[in-house]
Design a protein around this motif. Structure first.
Motif, short mmCIF file in Angstrom:
data_model
loop_
_atom_site.label_atom_id
_atom_site.label_comp_id
_atom_site.label_asym_id
_atom_site.label_seq_id
_atom_site.Cartn_x
_atom_site.Cartn_y
_atom_site.Cartn_z
N ASP A 151 9.84 -9.53 -26.63
CA ASP A 151 8.43 -9.86 -26.41
C ASP A 151 8.06 -9.39 -25.00
N ASN B 96 10.48 -14.68 -13.22
CA ASN B 96 11.33 -15.87 -13.03
C ASN B 96 12.62 -15.53 -12.30
N PHE B 97 13.20 -14.41 -12.70
CA PHE B 97 14.47 -14.01 -12.06
C PHE B 97 14.28 -13.70 -10.58
N LEU B 98 13.19 -13.01 -10.27
CA LEU B 98 12.94 -12.70 -8.85
C LEU B 98 12.71 -13.99 -8.06
N PHE C 88 5.52 -10.00 -22.94
CA PHE C 88 5.14 -11.01 -21.95
C PHE C 88 6.37 -11.77 -21.45
N THR C 89 7.22 -12.09 -22.41
CA THR C 89 8.43 -12.84 -22.01
C THR C 89 9.32 -12.02 -21.09
N VAL C 90 9.40 -10.71 -21.40
CA VAL C 90 10.20 -9.85 -20.51
C VAL C 90 9.65 -9.89 -19.10
N ALA D 221 7.69 -12.11 -17.78
CA ALA D 221 7.84 -13.47 -17.23
C ALA D 221 9.27 -13.72 -16.76
N GLN D 222 10.24 -13.23 -17.53
CA GLN D 222 11.64 -13.45 -17.13
C GLN D 222 11.98 -12.65 -15.86
N ILE D 223 11.37 -11.43 -15.78
CA ILE D 223 11.61 -10.67 -14.54
C ILE D 223 11.06 -11.45 -13.34
#
Lengths: 251, 224
Positions: A4, A14-16, A6-8, A10-12
């Motif tokens: 997905d 979040n990870f940063l 958006f999720t990708v 968002a996870q990037i």
């Protein structure tokens, strides 16, 4: 659909964000704490090394001081021994000198005492000889000897009659005799004296045993006498003089 | 059956949505950040320290040492990046044993996002270390004809990175669910334990491969 968009994204994001958070709360503090601990350990090791070096330096310094103290003590002991030896030598020398001095004084004293003893002995011997001679002469004296003494006395008075004549004027003439005079001797003596001293007062004869083998005439302050004791005293004086002359030559 | 936690949507407003992947990612972020903050408040620099601090120091030290072995001349900021990558994946995989927890690493979106971060980090660290010209020249090695293959290699390894992690975690979760239906006693527990092991291994592999890619982006350039 397994992925997905958006999720990708968002996870990037979040990870940063997580990277920042963990870097802020985990990695930096932990690494800082570890580095500070390592620094502390390094400092502690450094201090320990410095302390060890200081301890070694102190040990070396102490060792040097100990050696210096030992050398100083050895030197002091050597000096003290030398001083003691010198003092002992000096004391021994002084003692030897004192002993020699005392010995010399003692020897001198002994010699003086011995000399004094010898002198006394000689004197006593001489006196004893003279007394023995006197006693021998007195024991052996008889009328003949007494008369001979009287004759010699008369000759002596005759020799001095001129000197005695003037003091005898109006003076009593006293004749003191240590020897017994018989009547004949008495008469002859009075006649001669009357002849020699016509201006004199009466003549008085006195027995005077203290004179020993002798007789004397006393006119005022003048005296004429013959006495064996005078000869013996002269003899004693001559003996003493010859003895002590001999001693003085020997010493 | 859900193959990915992306499908479990908790809240949505237009394109914006909160699915299980994002929600549990936030949970892991809160857990890691709060735990780190709690421990970091009372860090001891002496010989005596708390057990948690000891564990965290061991983790950070091991990661640091591994990075030293892989890339001795690594830049300073590489530890937070790769350390966070490893810890995030490891914690997500470990929490898979918690009932109701859906590991974000079981989502291809998460693994793809992490792989994209690594994909971007390689040129960033490479250019930062050796410069643009030398880094770009790296793709022309050994001959300019290799440029397309090198570019394809960059994409393919990023894809492999994301799919490998996703496949392992997703399969482990799926196997657990299937075994729970077939043999509900004991066997699922063993598989969960095995899942913990494979989860840690996958976290390690992902982090190490990322370190190797980033290090290779710098090392190859420095040797040309």
């Amino acid at each position: 659909m397994l992925i997905d968009g958006f999720t990708v994204v968002a996870q990037i994001v979040n990870f940063l964000i997580l990277i920042w958070l963990l870097n802020r709360f985990l990695f930096k503090p932990i690494r800082g704490a570890m580095e500070r601990r390592e620094q502390k350990m390094a400092d502690a090791l450094h201090r320990a090394e410095q302390a060890e070096q200081q301890a070694q330096a102190s040990s070396l310094a102490l060792e040097r001081e100990k050696t210096a103290f030992a050398e100083a003590r050895e030197n002091l002991m050597a000096d003290a021994r030398e001083e003691v030896d010198q003092w002992r030598e000096a004391a021994m020398e002084r003692t030897r000198e004192e002993v020699a001095s005392l010995r010399q004084a003692w020897m001198t004293s002994i010699s003086r005492e011995r000399q004094a003893f010898l002198d006394r002995l000689k004197r006593q011997v001489a006196r004893q000889v003279v007394r023995i001679g006197e006693k021998t002469l007195r024991d052996l004296s008889d009328q003949g000897l007494n008369r001979q003494v009287l004759r010699v006395f008369m000759e002596k008075v005759s020799d001095q009659k001129d000197a005695l004549n003037h003091p005898a004027a109006n003076q009593e003439i006293v004749v003191q005799s240590g020897i017994p005079l018989d009547d004949e001797d008495d008469r002859m003596l009075r006649e001669r004296l009357s002849t020699w001293f016509p201006t004199a007062a009466p003549i008085r004869l006195e027995a005077h045993p203290q004179l020993g083998l002798g007789i004397q005439l006393v006119v005022g302050d003048r005296t004429a006498a013959w006495n064996l004791l005078d000869y013996l005293q002269d003899l004693e004086a001559e003996i003493m003089e010859s003895l002590f002359d001999h001693v003085r030559v020997n010493s | 059956m859900q193959l990915t936690p992306d499908d479990h949507i908790w809240w949505q407003l237009g394109l914006l949505k909160v699915n299980s992947t994002i929600l549990f990612t936030w949970a892991v972020m809160v857990l890691l950040s709060a735990g780190s903050w709690l421990v970091g408040r009372r860090l001891q620099t002496g010989a005596r320290m708390s057990r948690v601090q000891h564990v965290l120091e061991v983790v950070v030290h091991v990661i640091d040492r591994q990075l030293d072995e892989i890339s001795p001349r690594r830049p300073k900021g590489l530890l937070p990046f790769l350390g966070t990558l490893f810890l995030f994946i490891a914690v997500c995989n470990l929490l898979a044993v918690v009932p109701g927890f859906e590991p974000p690493t079981g989502s291809l979106s998460t693994t793809a996002g992490l792989a994209i971060c690594v994909f971007l980090a390689v040129p960033i660290y490479g250019i930062g270390a050796i410069g643009v010209k030398r880094y770009v020249g790296n793709y022309l090695q050994p001959t300019p004809f290799m440029l397309p293959f090198n570019i394809i290699g960059e994409f393919s390894r990023t894809l492999a990175l994301s799919v490998r992690l996703f496949g392992n975690v997703m399969s482990s979760t799926m196997i657990g669910a299937i075994l729970l239906i077939i043999a509900p006693l004991i066997v699922p527990i063993l598989m969960q334990l095995l899942g913990l092991l494979t989860g840690m291994v996958q976290a390690y592999i992902f982090a190490v491969l990322s370190a190797v890619y980033i290090s290779a982006g710098m090392d190859v350039a420095t040797t040309t």
